[in-house]
Design a protein around this motif. Structure first.
Motif, PDB file in Angstrom:
ATOM      1  N   GLU A   1      -6.307   8.797  -3.651  1.00  0.00           N
ATOM      2  CA  GLU A   1      -6.233   7.387  -4.014  1.00  0.00           C
ATOM      3  C   GLU A   1      -4.800   6.877  -3.881  1.00  0.00           C
TER       4      GLU A   1
ATOM      5  N   GLY B   1      -1.871  -0.587  -4.371  1.00  0.00           N
ATOM      6  CA  GLY B   1      -2.796  -1.213  -3.441  1.00  0.00           C
ATOM      7  C   GLY B   1      -4.154  -0.536  -3.416  1.00  0.00           C
ATOM      8  N   ALA B   2      -5.042  -1.083  -2.598  1.00  0.00           N
ATOM      9  CA  ALA B   2      -6.404  -0.580  -2.467  1.00  0.00           C
ATOM     10  C   ALA B   2      -6.441   0.559  -1.457  1.00  0.00           C
ATOM     11  N   SER B   3      -7.062   1.676  -1.830  1.00  0.00           N
ATOM     12  CA  SER B   3      -7.139   2.847  -0.961  1.00  0.00           C
ATOM     13  C   SER B   3      -7.846   2.504   0.351  1.00  0.00           C
TER      14      SER B   3
ATOM     15  N   LEU C   1       0.849  -1.196   0.000  1.00  0.00           N
ATOM     16  CA  LEU C   1       0.000   0.000   0.000  1.00  0.00           C
ATOM     17  C   LEU C   1       0.881   1.242   0.000  1.00  0.00           C
TER      18      LEU C   1
END
Length: 328
Positions: A106, A110-112, A81
């Protein structure tokens, strides 16, 4: 980047190895992983909070340079991340008009996420990577917060420019009888209350005061209210509706106002993170302010960032300066 791709990856790997004492400490999951030029990666810092990596760029990087840096990080660490913060010199003036460019909400890898909880010396702090250029905790103060916790049992503490109240959490953890946190922003004070609750600390709303620090120092002095320890950790520049502060010009005035609310035998913890302010000049300004308040002082420890994750060099000295004075 000025380094070749292979050289950059190696610099990043070596930086991680230097942090072994921190990486292996289960009580601390928040530290600086790359500290710019002293580690061969000029104009770049990387801060770690659990699995979150926050990359800050201190000049205008081209899109190709940014891509090269992120690719080297993938090769060196494979971070899950990553958030990016762009901090050119004009960032302070652009923050309100170009926030999406400077601090994208954002993640770039990786995913926020809305938040993560990281550990510092066993204390829990809420980190919000999409909240702008500052994510909730200044890591160069880790050693100073630990020092404070060991000094304040049974004492009263005034925490000025408190931000998300890291010093407040440390002081309560160290057994302080009372901690008054003052900051211009109610939003960050609310964040500070969340940090206190994360650590099982009782939150008294009247000890989280939103307002101009100079106004509150004047008010406290007028009422004769004093504290055993006063922590002053101002930004290098600050503007409110009633005052403007520049550390390079106004630190003596801040030290004077602080000295007026320190009990005899109490301590002033004066902090400054302005890189262009030389340590001797900073110390002279603090001493001048204390003298203007009619107080005598005796020097205590000079604190600063940990050399483990904030290495410095003669060409690139540490920006943070922390001076402790005992006031008679």
């Amino acid at each position: 980047m000025s380094l070749s791709s292979a050289s950059l990856v190696e610099c990043l790997r070596q930086a991680r190895e230097r942090r072994a004492p921190l990486r292996e400490d289960p009580r601390t999951t928040a530290y600086r992983l790359v500290n710019g030029a002293p580690e061969g990666v000029p104009d770049v810092t990387v801060d770690v909070f659990e699995s979150l990596h926050v990359v800050s760029l201190y000049r205008d990087f081209s899109s190709e340079e940014e891509a090269a840096l992120l690719g080297a990080m993938d090769s060196a660490w494979a971070p899950a991340l990553v958030y990016l913060k762009r901090r050119p010199r004009e960032a302070r003036h652009l923050a309100n008009v170009a926030r999406d460019k400077l601090a994208p909400e954002e993640a770039v890898r990786g995913a926020s996420v809305e938040s993560v909880v990281a550990l510092e010396n066993g204390w829990r702090f809420l980190i919000r990577p999409a909240q702008g250029l500052s994510v909730g905790l200044y890591l160069d103060m880790r050693d100073t917060r630990a020092w404070l916790a060991g000094q304040v049992r049974g004492l009263t503490v005034l925490n000025l420019f408190s931000y998300t109240c890291g010093f407040g959490v440390a002081a309560h953890a160290g057994g302080a009888r009372r901690v008054l946190n003052v900051d211009a922003s109610r939003r960050v004070l609310d964040w500070g209350e969340e940090n206190a609750r994360l650590n099982g600390q009782l939150v008294e709303r009247y000890d989280y005061v939103a307002g101009d620090v100079f106004d509150w120092l004047e008010r406290l002095a007028r009422k004769g209210e004093t504290f055993d320890v006063v922590v002053a950790d101002p930004p290098s520049f600050a503007t409110t509706r009633t005052s403007r502060f520049s550390a390079a010009k106004d630190y003596a005035s801040l030290a004077e106002a602080c000295a007026r609310v320190v009990v005899p035998g109490g301590r002033l913890v004066a902090c400054c993170n302005l890189a262009t302010l030389a340590p001797r000049r900073f110390e002279a300004m603090v001493a001048e302010g204390v003298a203007r308040a009619g107080r005598r002082s005796r020097g205590g420890p000079s604190l600063g960032p940990s050399p483990v994750d904030f290495p410095a060099s003669a060409e690139h000295p540490a920006a943070l300066k922390v001076r402790v004075l005992e006031l008679a």
